[in-house]
Design an enzyme around this catalytic site. Structure first.
Site, mmCIF file in Angstrom:
data_model
loop_
_atom_site.group_PDB
_atom_site.id
_atom_site.type_symbol
_atom_site.label_atom_id
_atom_site.label_comp_id
_atom_site.label_asym_id
_atom_site.label_seq_id
_atom_site.Cartn_x
_atom_site.Cartn_y
_atom_site.Cartn_z
ATOM 1 N N ASP A 47 0.866 -1.177 0.000
ATOM 2 C CA ASP A 47 0.000 0.000 0.000
ATOM 3 C C ASP A 47 0.909 1.236 0.000
ATOM 4 O O ASP A 47 1.499 1.595 1.030
ATOM 5 C CB ASP A 47 -0.906 0.009 1.237
ATOM 6 C CG ASP A 47 -2.008 -1.067 1.175
ATOM 7 O OD1 ASP A 47 -1.810 -2.101 0.503
ATOM 8 O OD2 ASP A 47 -3.055 -0.866 1.805
ATOM 9 N N LYS A 103 -6.788 3.386 -3.502
ATOM 10 C CA LYS A 103 -7.219 3.396 -2.103
ATOM 11 C C LYS A 103 -7.417 4.839 -1.671
ATOM 12 O O LYS A 103 -6.617 5.713 -2.029
ATOM 13 C CB LYS A 103 -6.135 2.691 -1.274
ATOM 14 C CG LYS A 103 -6.302 2.761 0.228
ATOM 15 C CD LYS A 103 -5.242 1.898 0.940
ATOM 16 C CE LYS A 103 -5.207 2.132 2.430
ATOM 17 N NZ LYS A 103 -4.172 1.326 3.130
ATOM 18 N N LYS A 154 -10.248 0.492 -2.639
ATOM 19 C CA LYS A 154 -10.170 0.255 -1.194
ATOM 20 C C LYS A 154 -10.458 1.542 -0.426
ATOM 21 O O LYS A 154 -9.571 2.383 -0.290
ATOM 22 C CB LYS A 154 -8.778 -0.289 -0.832
ATOM 23 C CG LYS A 154 -8.577 -0.494 0.681
ATOM 24 C CD LYS A 154 -7.220 -1.108 1.004
ATOM 25 C CE LYS A 154 -6.928 -1.091 2.491
ATOM 26 N NZ LYS A 154 -5.590 -1.619 2.844
#
Ligand SMILES: O=C[C@H](O)COP(=O)(O)O
Length: 365
Positions: free
Chosen positions: A197, A265, A301
């Site tokens: 991430d 995300k 996300k």
């Protein structure tokens, strides 16, 4: 109300080949990934600050009122009680169970992993979460604690396991040199992280240095490659709370997708404004439009501040109604959340037994 997502931009905003040819520096020349290649195709020329700016700033602006109305209307859809348990189980299967505190210890990560594997010890039918998300230095602890439940090992035995996601690239600020960011990623990948991430450089993005942001994502994607050819999946965190406008969120989403993100995300969970339903809807529209344009599927996300089952179910409805039910799978949608699981377990327990359990039914995180 239909939200204009700018999907038509492919033909509406091609880069001028002549201008691109004059550009002194091309990002794609220094990066050979599929992300760079598909951007070349879409921009109809080399990837430069100029061509990216022209493309991204040519995408139609977001109708904020329409977006928020659509999100609010999706958020009021009710689901039948009979479907609620299924929905709660799906929420669990889509959670990246997260701990991202400076005070994290190996013991805390082991507890997190135990909960990820067996969220409800009193109910064997309770599914496991998709992944645990930790700082890079704790990846070996998470993998050891998962043992045979770690996704690659479980896969070898034909069962679904739990992945290990590591935040990297000077998370959460992203303020470091590219070399430091890549070393951060390389460490986590070498330690066995299945997912990375990363955060984008919001400062560069807001200053209009789109080529720099693009190049960093491409480079991080390259750093996610393993020698065995099995890449760590890349989630690109936009930090929407710092991008200020919906237009910026839409542009950053397109930029990340062009550069090769496997997921986009919303947030780190470390700033005041994190995931919201409208911003997630906007990002879902981008991946839906990218899929329509190219056939490629990119995940979404939302992360940060999602704490209740009620809210999580609103997200499920929004995903199903925007990108389609197909997106409600762990390889295309995740919740980044530290405490959502507790509320989902309480709601499941209520459905199962007819009453709420005491607060000690779930672990204190
Ligand atoms: O990526 C996940 C977030 O850091 C979790 O945020 P949260 O603690 O608000 O659920």
């Amino acid at each position: 109300m239909t939200i204009d997502t700018g999907a038509g931009s492919r033909t509406a905003h091609p880069a001028s080949s002549a201008e691109a040819a004059r550009a002194p520096h091309t990002t794609a020349q220094s990066a050979s990934s599929a992300g760079a290649a598909r951007a070349l195709d879409l921009l109809d020329g080399p990837v430069t600050d100029t061509t990216l700016r022209r493309y991204l700033e040519g995408i139609p602006g977001v109708d904020a009122v329409g977006l928020e109305q659509r999100a609010a209307s999706l958020g009021t859809r009710s689901i039948k009680t009979s479907s609620k348990k299924l929905a709660l189980d799906r929420v669990i299967e889509l959670i990246d169970l997260t701990t991202l505190e400076g005070s994290d210890t190996p013991g805390k990560v082991r507890s997190l992993v135990a909960k990820a594997i067996t969220p409800d010890p009193s109910d064997p039918s309770c599914p496991q979460v998709a992944a645990v998300c930790v700082y890079g230095d704790l990846v070996p602890v998470a993998i050891e604690a998962l043992g045979a439940h770690h996704a690659p090992r479980a896969k070898a035995h034909g069962v679904t396991g739990i992945s290990v996601a590591a935040v990297a690239t000077a998370f959460p600020s992203g303020r470091a040199s590219l070399a430091v960011k890549l070393a951060d990623v390389a460490d986590a990948v070498a330690a066995g992280a299945d997912e990375i991430d990363m955060v984008i450089d919001r400062g560069a993005f807001l200053a209009g240095r789109y080529g720099e942001v693009f190049e960093q994502i491409v480079a991080v994607k390259e750093a996610c490659r393993r020698k065995d050819g099995d890449d760590a999946h890349l989630k690109v965190i936009l930090e929407v709370g710092e991008l200020v406008t919906y237009d910026n969120v839409r542009r950053a989403s397109w930029l990340a997708v062009l550069a090769g993100a496997d997921f986009i995300k919303t947030s780190t969970g470390k700033v005041t404004s994190n995931a919201t339903l409208p911003v997630t809807l906007l990002m879902l529209e981008v991946v839906r439009d990218w899929h329509r344009m190219t056939g490629e599927k990119v995940g979404v996300k939302p992360a940060g501040g999602i704490r209740t089952s009620k809210d999580a179910i609103k997200y499920l409805v929004t995903v199903a109604e925007t990108a389609g039910e197909e997106w409600l799978q762990p390889h295309l949608f995740r919740f980044g959340a530290s405490s959502l699981l507790n509320d989902v377990l309480l709601q499941r327990q209520k459905i199962r037994t007819g009453h709420y359990s005491g607060a000690d039914y779930v672990t204190i995180d």
